[in-house]
Enzyme design. Structure first.
Site, short mmCIF file in Angstrom:
data_model
loop_
_atom_site.label_atom_id
_atom_site.label_comp_id
_atom_site.label_asym_id
_atom_site.label_seq_id
_atom_site.Cartn_x
_atom_site.Cartn_y
_atom_site.Cartn_z
N THR A 1 18.93 11.32 17.21
CA THR A 1 18.32 12.29 18.12
C THR A 1 17.83 13.45 17.27
OG1 THR A 1 19.82 11.67 19.89
CG2 THR A 1 18.66 13.75 20.13
N LYS B 1 23.75 20.44 18.52
CA LYS B 1 22.46 20.28 17.83
C LYS B 1 21.38 19.81 18.79
CE LYS B 1 21.70 16.41 16.15
NZ LYS B 1 21.07 15.11 16.55
N LYS C 1 14.68 11.28 24.89
CA LYS C 1 16.11 11.45 24.61
C LYS C 1 16.55 12.88 24.88
CE LYS C 1 20.31 10.90 23.31
NZ LYS C 1 20.77 10.50 21.98
#
Length: 340
Positions: free
Chosen positions: A142, A284, A216
């Site tokens: 990701t 993150k 995503k």
């Protein structure tokens, strides 16, 4: 099919004055055509795979490929994390460059965008520097949509291809081969890779380079607020004196049921905070989401709240726990502990 030398000779007769400048390009084109025609659909007999990143997710995903008969070369900065796969028959590479030199398709699933940049695009040791023309990079980390576009551009300049294909489903999805895969890039390449993707889950084509990452990120935004709702409901049920296990079972088949509940409800009650997905990595991801929201002029308050709660876990030294550890933040806010 006629031989490559015959075809090159025929073309040179038609284009005698441009032979010196065109032949290298014609050679590459014809070799690519010949390879594509001869190889046919991807299968273990004609496609060598490389895999960078053998952590919580990558280890299980690689095992599916080995069990399907694919020749697999792996790289991980912590060599011990790759040992199980080596015991299964994978080869170990010393650098991403060396891995790519032995592979037709290179997968990566690492921690952060900076890691993706290093393992794929480092000019000396990166995978692209070792990949031969016609090779394919598939980044399943990701990461930032702009980085996916950068990787695609760099790959194209070397007559290679790149697909951004981040996944959702956590450690259980990786183990069971039921991951949701969000793919961005050339649709024909995605379709060609489908025999491999099918071993890991279901691939969903989302559009050109970067769109897999955008999908995503939208997935992470959805999960973030769902997780907040789940742990708030658990805290409320606990304070109300309900049997929390019975409560979760009761709502699981109703409108409040969710994949997050299925994956993490019982883990939370058992105080099982082992990572299916690290808090650090979720922080993150949500940070990238907020950055993209700023670029788009979007206000998503649920996303911002979730990130603050997960940041509080990181501040308490709990970044290496799984995302279900969010319950700890709500317990602290409310001076309540579920117990085991």
């Amino acid at each position: 099919m006629r031989s490559l030398s015959y075809l090159l000779g025929s073309l040179s007769r038609y284009f005698p004055h441009s032979q010196s400048s065109s032949t290298p390009h014609l050679t590459f084109l014809l070799r690519s055509m010949a390879t594509s025609t001869a190889a046919g659909p991807i299968n273990p007999s004609n496609t060598r795979l490389g895999w960078i990143g053998t952590g919580v997710m990558g280890r299980s995903m690689c095992a599916h490929l080995i069990n399907a008969g694919y020749s697999l070369t792996v790289f991980n900065r912590t060599l011990s994390k790759a040992q199980h796969l080596v015991d299964m028959g994978a080869r170990l590479a010393q650098t991403p460059h060396d891995l790519a030199a032995q592979s037709d398709v290179v997968f990566s699933i690492v921690g952060y965008p900076s890691d993706v940049l290093q393992v794929l695009l480092d000019p000396v040791n990166g995978a692209l520097s070792g990949l031969r023309p016609g090779g394919i990079l598939v980044d399943m980390t990701t990461s930032e949509p702009s980085l996916a576009v950068e990787i695609s551009t760099a790959a194209s300049s070397k007559n290679c291809s790149s697909i951004d294909a981040p996944v959702s489903g956590g450690d259980r999805g990786a183990k069971n081969g039921t991951l949701a895969i969000f793919a961005g890039g050339d649709e024909a390449i995605v379709n060609r890779l489908n025999p491999i993707f099918t071993l890991m889950g279901k691939v969903n084509y989302m559009g050109p380079s970067g769109k897999g990452q955008f999908a995503k990120l939208a997935n992470q935004i959805t999960i973030a607020s769902t997780m907040v709702g789940l742990v708030e409901g658990i805290i409320y049920a606990h304070k109300a004196g309900l049997n929390v296990a019975s409560f979760l079972d009761a709502i699981s088949t109703g409108a409040a049921g969710s994949k997050s509940l299925d994956l993490y409800g019982s883990r939370i009650l058992k105080r099982d905070f082992d990572p299916g997905f690290f808090v650090n990595h979720f922080v993150k991801d949500l940070g990238i989401c907020l950055k993209e929201c700023q670029n788009m002029g979007l206000a998503l308050p649920g996303l911002a709240l979730a990130q603050q709660l997960y940041l509080s876990l990181k501040a308490h030294g709990e970044g290496n726990l799984g995302t279900q550890a969010l319950i700890l933040a709500l317990e602290r806010l409310n001076n309540a502990t579920l117990g085991s």
